[in-house]
Design an enzyme around this catalytic site. Sequence first.
Site, mmCIF file in Angstrom:
data_model
loop_
_atom_site.group_PDB
_atom_site.id
_atom_site.type_symbol
_atom_site.label_atom_id
_atom_site.label_comp_id
_atom_site.label_asym_id
_atom_site.label_seq_id
_atom_site.Cartn_x
_atom_site.Cartn_y
_atom_site.Cartn_z
ATOM 1 N N SER A 1 -1.510 3.856 -0.311
ATOM 2 C CA SER A 1 -1.922 5.356 -0.378
ATOM 3 C C SER A 1 -1.924 5.763 -1.671
ATOM 4 C CB SER A 1 -0.816 6.096 0.327
ATOM 5 O OG SER A 1 -0.949 7.449 -0.022
ATOM 6 N N TYR B 1 7.014 9.523 2.376
ATOM 7 C CA TYR B 1 6.131 8.783 2.467
ATOM 8 C C TYR B 1 5.445 7.963 1.568
ATOM 9 C CZ TYR B 1 1.023 7.819 3.851
ATOM 10 O OH TYR B 1 -0.261 7.025 4.089
#
Length: 336
Positions: free
Chosen positions: A146, A171
């Site tokens: 990501s 995350y």
Amino acid sequence: MEKRKILVTGAAGFIGFSLVKALVQNKQYDVVGYDNINNYYDPQLKYDRLQQLGIDRSSLRQGEVMPSEQYANFQFIQLDLENLTGMQSLFATENFDIVVHLAAQAGVRHSLRNPHVYVSSNVGGFVNMLECCKNHKIKHLVYASSSSVYGLDSKIPFSEAEPTNHPVSLYAATKRANELMAYTYHHLYRLPVTGLRFFTVYGPWGRPDMSPMLFAKAIKDGKPIKVFNHGKMRRDFTYIDDIVDGIVKVTEAQPAGNSIYNIGNSRPVELMDFIELMEKSIGKEAIKELLPMQPGDVYETYADTSALTAATGYHPTTPLEEGIPKFLEWYLSYYK
């Protein structure tokens, strides 16, 4: 090209579903989709995506591989990443050549409230995937990282050469952990691995917790939209077809051993400009609720994709002016 068998995890999710839809058009691929169909958001959307791939909800049996009613080269299994025994059995039976691992617990803000779910799925589940790929001599593991790994202190545009030592959400930390673990498995076991750092992806069948879906719903319903940092944010919005094209190119390329690539549009836009394009397409002005910066968010994302282009010829072609109307056409039809 010889026929190859590909496992796609997260196949009921936004990017996974879109990738499977592209792969099954090519008869050189046999594709197995994998997803636990959790309830992070309304599972009905996931079942509807699977229906598009010929997998009927009523036919699903936990841990059983189900054939598609629409595509002869597609099957699907509902299974948790934490179920190592089930995963090992699947790998032993199916003899995959390539794994595209997109399954993960998503959502930056959600990770602040439910940290254990992220560690279990994104870290524990990834270890299970690495073990299965190692034990079954997978020729190439492509996995989802990501843009959030860059945190707040990276230079713009984000380059893979930048250090990524300061993630600002759990995350992001789990995604950075995936990159380190993948490197370790490559170093120890020569497992060919490629990580893709996704930048903000939007388009038909998107996730309802992401800003394009939230904005579309609010504008359509005449409700306020939450605009964080008073709109002073820039995002490298990337249309789903461009993302899928990039993943397919990486999958088909000869793996370089251990690689990490940015995959984005390389054209960041102001959040307010994105909202304005949505207003034009819907034909309705948004009610904007301007709010301060949220914990875990970053001010700007901007992908330097030159490494991916050099390796695969990746070149995104969908401008926002084209992608947003396509997305909204699907959205207004699906949620009519």
